[in-house]
Write an enzyme that holds these catalytic residues in place. Structure first.
Site, PDB file in Angstrom:
ATOM      1  N   LYS A  65      10.437  12.029  -5.763  1.00 46.42           N
ATOM      2  CA  LYS A  65      10.701  10.621  -5.413  1.00 46.42           C
ATOM      3  C   LYS A  65      10.066  10.171  -4.077  1.00 46.42           C
ATOM      4  O   LYS A  65       9.515   9.091  -3.993  1.00 46.42           O
ATOM      5  CB  LYS A  65      12.205  10.353  -5.376  1.00 46.42           C
ATOM      6  CG  LYS A  65      12.868  10.372  -6.757  1.00 46.42           C
ATOM      7  CD  LYS A  65      14.345  10.043  -6.619  1.00 46.42           C
ATOM      8  CE  LYS A  65      15.006   9.952  -7.980  1.00 46.42           C
ATOM      9  NZ  LYS A  65      16.373   9.439  -7.899  1.00 46.42           N
ATOM     10  N   ASP A 101      17.904   2.903  -8.180  1.00 46.51           N
ATOM     11  CA  ASP A 101      19.188   3.630  -8.168  1.00 46.51           C
ATOM     12  C   ASP A 101      20.322   2.770  -7.588  1.00 46.51           C
ATOM     13  O   ASP A 101      21.409   2.693  -8.163  1.00 46.51           O
ATOM     14  CB  ASP A 101      19.067   4.929  -7.353  1.00 46.51           C
ATOM     15  CG  ASP A 101      18.258   5.987  -8.098  1.00 46.51           C
ATOM     16  OD1 ASP A 101      18.255   5.965  -9.349  1.00 46.51           O
ATOM     17  OD2 ASP A 101      17.633   6.829  -7.432  1.00 46.51           O
TER      18      ASP A 101
END
Ligand code: ATR
Length: 278
Positions: A65, A101
């Site tokens: 990420k 997220d």
């Protein structure tokens, strides 16, 4: 045919193909979404050849990420604050990154409760990558104060310094006493996850109007959520966040904003149970 995928190392346990596969089928889209194991040493090449390999984008999971964030274009202010990307899409031949997220957390919270961030105080347990996403989304949504309680205090302090005055670092041991001032309690740590110790916390001081959320979804009902329910609080489990974070990517790649349905949730619940039987 539009092609997307999820990359990670390892990637076997990702449930993203079930989510996107469900939507592709539901909306009768001629597309595909598969798991793609990408080693850290292969990441740059993978990104450079994404377009020419016929992909319209991908999801990104551990351990890529932050590295993806550093290699592609990011314009979304919340993603810049998080410093990690979980969704890649292509526009005019260029790769763009988003982190959905925190969006997934908030969108799920709002779909389950009548949550409104204005003038609210939140206590976040944990100061890792998951905490960053949630803190950035909550801050951006206008929360008044976000108090971060972490076993390693220095990590909570680092987040508070980075995110500014609405985010404050607190001692983990002070959490139970602090709950009387809390409208939303969120566990972002791995405590309570299968194979990890439970999160043992007295909710005695937590007001009855407060919401309690856990990002852990295996088990679906953690000790924290079980206690919170008993205490009369609204509870939000981690599975909803997983489903909602997938929405923006699907819309970017396949052109339809998909709906998170009880049927989709049941599919993932069944998959979680299947793993226990095997
Ligand atoms: P993620 O990216 O999923 O957030 P992470 O970066 O490894 O994962 O963060 C895990 C979080 O859970 C951290 O806040 C960690 O606390 P430390 O910073 O002190 O390591 C927290 N955590 C994990 N195990 C814990 C335990 N046994 N007790 C308290 N906190 C724990």
């Amino acid at each position: 045919m539009q092609k997307a995928c999820v990359i990670g190392w390892p990637i076997e346990h990702s449930r993203s193909p079930i989510i996107h596969g469900y939507w592709l089928n539901k909306y009768s889209i001629d597309g595909s979404y598969k798991k793609h194991a990408v080693k850290p040493s292969e990441l740059t090449t993978f990104l450079q050849t994404l377009d020419e390999n016929g992909f319209c984008g991908c999801n990104v999971t551990i351990p890529h990420k932050e590295n993806v964030f550093n290699q592609i274009i990011v314009t979304d202010p919340v993603t810049i604050e998080i410093g990690a990307v979980n969704t890649v899409f292509i526009e005019n031949g260029k790769l763009y990154g988003l982190n959905t997220d925190g969006y997934g957390f908030l969108s799920n919270l709002k779909s389950i409760t009548n949550w409104n961030s204005a003038e609210k105080a939140c206590a976040v347990i944990g100061a890792g990558g998951a905490a960053r996403g949630i803190i950035a989304a909550l801050k951006n949504d206008g929360l008044k104060t976000i108090s971060v309680f972490n076993r390693t205090f220095a990590k909570a302090e680092k987040l508070a310094t980075e995110f500014g005055p609405s985010v404050q670092a607190k001692r983990f041991d002070d959490l139970a006493g602090f709950l009387s001032e809390t409208d939303l309690l969120v566990n972002t740590s791995s405590l309570g996850m299968i194979g990890q110790p439970p999160l043992e916390l007295s909710l005695h001081n937590l007001p009855s109007h407060a919401c309690v959320a856990d990002i852990v979804y295996d088990p679906l009902e953690t000790e924290l959520l079980r206690h919170a329910k008993k205490n009369g609080n609204k509870v939000v489990d981690g599975l909803g966040m997983l489903l909602h974070q997938a929405v923006p990517g699907f819309e970017k790649w396949f052109g339809i904003r998909p709906e998170v349905t009880p049927e989709l949730r049941d599919l993932i619940v069944a998959d979680l149970q299947k793993e226990k039987v095997l």
